[in-house]
Design a protein around this motif. Structure first.
Motif, PDB file in Angstrom:
ATOM      1  N   THR A  27       9.422  12.509   4.575  1.00 36.95           N
ATOM      2  CA  THR A  27       8.105  11.617   4.702  1.00 36.95           C
ATOM      3  C   THR A  27       6.963  12.608   3.890  1.00 36.95           C
ATOM      4  N   LEU A  28       5.951  12.095   3.493  1.00 37.98           N
ATOM      5  CA  LEU A  28       4.903  12.802   2.770  1.00 37.98           C
ATOM      6  C   LEU A  28       3.891  13.542   3.982  1.00 37.98           C
ATOM      7  N   CYS A  29       3.862  13.013   4.931  1.00 38.72           N
ATOM      8  CA  CYS A  29       3.292  13.811   5.911  1.00 38.72           C
ATOM      9  C   CYS A  29       3.971  14.931   6.285  1.00 38.72           C
ATOM     10  N   HIS A  30       5.365  15.044   6.267  1.00 39.47           N
ATOM     11  CA  HIS A  30       6.077  16.360   6.399  1.00 39.47           C
ATOM     12  C   HIS A  30       5.778  17.266   5.324  1.00 39.47           C
ATOM     13  N   ALA A  31       5.739  16.580   4.105  1.00 32.71           N
ATOM     14  CA  ALA A  31       5.658  17.575   3.110  1.00 32.71           C
ATOM     15  C   ALA A  31       4.205  18.184   2.886  1.00 32.71           C
ATOM     16  N   VAL A  32       3.150  17.232   3.119  1.00 31.05           N
ATOM     17  CA  VAL A  32       1.876  17.806   2.870  1.00 31.05           C
ATOM     18  C   VAL A  32       1.576  19.047   4.111  1.00 31.05           C
ATOM     19  N   LEU A  90       0.818  -1.351  -0.086  1.00 32.80           N
ATOM     20  CA  LEU A  90       0.175  -0.183   0.049  1.00 32.80           C
ATOM     21  C   LEU A  90       0.838   1.364   0.044  1.00 32.80           C
ATOM     22  N   LEU A  91       0.560   2.203  -0.947  1.00 27.11           N
ATOM     23  CA  LEU A  91       1.393   3.332  -0.922  1.00 27.11           C
ATOM     24  C   LEU A  91       0.281   4.552  -0.830  1.00 27.11           C
ATOM     25  N   HIS A  92       0.566   5.726  -0.590  1.00 24.42           N
ATOM     26  CA  HIS A  92      -0.300   6.669  -0.747  1.00 24.42           C
ATOM     27  C   HIS A  92       0.195   8.005  -1.153  1.00 24.42           C
ATOM     28  N   ASP A  93      -0.477   9.148  -1.502  1.00 22.01           N
ATOM     29  CA  ASP A  93      -0.013  10.426  -1.849  1.00 22.01           C
ATOM     30  C   ASP A  93      -1.277  11.348  -1.313  1.00 22.01           C
ATOM     31  N   TYR A  94      -1.177  12.561  -1.460  1.00 23.36           N
ATOM     32  CA  TYR A  94      -2.231  13.454  -1.131  1.00 23.36           C
ATOM     33  C   TYR A  94      -2.340  14.439  -2.404  1.00 23.36           C
ATOM     34  N   ASP A  95      -3.627  14.749  -2.448  1.00 24.80           N
ATOM     35  CA  ASP A  95      -4.219  15.341  -3.934  1.00 24.80           C
ATOM     36  C   ASP A  95      -3.304  16.885  -3.994  1.00 24.80           C
TER      37      ASP A  95
END
Length: 315
Positions: free
Chosen positions: A201-206, A146-151
Motif C-alpha cells: 500500500t502507499l501508506c506503507h511505502a510513505v 479517487l486515487l492519491h499519491d504523496y509528494d
C-alpha cells in the motif's frame, strides 16, 4: 481488421504481466486468453509475444500495438461521451471508487449533490485502495475514482487514464499525548514503534520512505490499513503513525498530531476520452465542490503547532 476485444487483452497483459492475471481480471480461463491472443497475433501478421522463462513478454511490435491500443480505446471512450451528450437528460449507472478516508468525508456530500441535481443517475460506490484503482478503471469496473499519491512517493501516471487534481492534504505524525515534539517529528520517532499500512500500500511505502530519509528503518510493530484503527492504536500507546488530514477530523483522546512537510495529493481519475461524458463531468464537478468546502490545513481535533522552522510546506 484487428479485434478491439483482443487488443484490450493485449493491453491488459502489458499492465498485469501474466496471462493468469488477465484471465482473472476478465473472468476468463487462461487458455481462453491465450487463444484470443494467438488469434490477435494471426490477425496482426507479426509476432506480438515471446517466451521469457515461464512467462510471456511483449515483442517490440506488441509493445507498439499496445500504445496504439490506448489511442483506440480513448477514441472509443470519446465517441461514447459524444453520444451520451447528445441524449436528453442525464441517466444511467455511474460506478465510483474511493479510498476509505474519502468515502467517509469527501464522497457523501458529493453523492447528495449528484442525487439532488441528477436524480436519474444510478450511483454505485466501491471502497478500494488507490493501488487498485487503475486496473478497475481500465477493466470498466469503475467509471470515476479517487486515487492519491504523496509528494515524497509519487506514482507514475497510468497511460490509459486521465485525471484532474482534487485536494492536497497535510500529513501528520500521530503520537501519544504528552510526547514532546521534536524539531523534526520523524527524526524524533527514530526509537518509537511504528504502525504502518500493509505491504504494497502507499501508506506503507510513505512511512518507510519518510524514515529512510531521516536515516533509519522503522521498527514496525503493527499493521493497520484503516486510519481510525491506527489512531486507536496510537492512543493506546502502541506506537506512532502517519495519518493524512482527511483521517484526523476527530482524533481520539490521547493522540497528539504533529504536522509534517509531507503532502497527500488526491486526484479524480477516469478513462482517457471520458472527461466530456456528462455523467463523468457531473461527478468531477460535485467532487470539486465538496473539496472546495474542505476546511484546509487546520482540521478540527487535537493537533499541535508546526515544529520550529515554520508551517509544513505545500507540494
Amino acid at each position: 481488421m484487428l479485434d478491439v476485444r483482443r487488443l484490450r487483452l493485449l493491453r491488459d497483459l502489458a499492465h498485469l504481466g501474466t496471462i493468469a492475471a488477465v484471465a482473472e481480471a476478465h473472468t476468463y480461463t487462461p487458455s481462453a486468453v491465450s487463444q484470443q491472443l494467438a488469434a490477435l497475433q494471426r490477425e496482426a501478421g507479426v509476432r506480438l509475444l515471446e517466451r521469457a522463462g515461464r512467462r510471456v513478454a511483449l515483442t517490440p511490435a506488441g509493445a507498439a500495438l499496445v500504445r496504439h491500443t490506448e489511442v483506440v480505446l480513448a477514441a472509443l471512450e470519446a465517441a461514447d461521451a459524444t453520444l451520451a451528450g447528445a441524449r436528453a437528460g442525464l441517466s444511467g449507472s455511474v460506478r465510483i471508487g474511493a479510498f476509505p478516508s474519502a468515502v467517509r468525508t469527501l464522497l457523501p456530500p458529493a453523492l447528495v449533490a449528484l442525487a439532488r441535481d441528477h436524480p436519474a443517475l444510478d450511483l454505485m460506490v466501491t471502497e478500494l485502495d488507490p493501488v487498485d484503482v487503475p486496473a478497475a478503471l481500465r477493466d470498466r469496473r469503475l467509471d470515476v475514482a479517487l486515487l492519491h499519491d504523496y509528494d515524497t512517493v509519487p506514482v507514475e501516471p497510468d497511460r490509459a487514464l486521465d485525471s484532474t487534481p482534487l485536494l492536497d492534504e497535510t500529513v501528520y505524525l500521530a503520537v501519544a499525548a504528552g510526547t514532546d515534539p521534536a524539531a523534526d517529528p520523524i527524526e524524533g520517532a527514530r526509537h518509537a514503534n511504528w504502525i504502518v499500512g500493509s505491504p504494497g500500500t502507499l501508506c506503507h511505502a510513505v512511512a518507510r520512505h519518510a524514515c529512510q530519509l531521516a536515516g533509519y528503518q522503522p521498527t514496525v510493530r503493527h499493521q493497520a490499513d484503516d486510519f481510525t484503527a491506527a489512531l486507536a492504536l496510537v492512543a493506546a500507546g502502541q506506537g506512532v503513525a502517519l495519518v493524512p488530514q482527511l483521517a484526523v477530523n476527530q482524533p481520539p483522546p490521547g493522540v497528539r498530531l504533529l504536522p509534517l512537510a509531507i503532502r497527500r495529493r488526491t486526484r479524480v481519475a477516469y478513462r482517457k476520452g471520458a472527461a466530456s461524458h456528462p455523467a463523468v463531468a457531473a461527478c468531477v464537478a460535485a467532487l470539486h465542490a465538496t473539496a472546495a468546502a474542505f476546511p484546509g490545513d487546520d482540521p478540527p481535533g487535537r493537533h499541535d503547532e508546526p515544529p520550529p522552522g515554520g508551517p509544513p510546506s505545500a507540494a
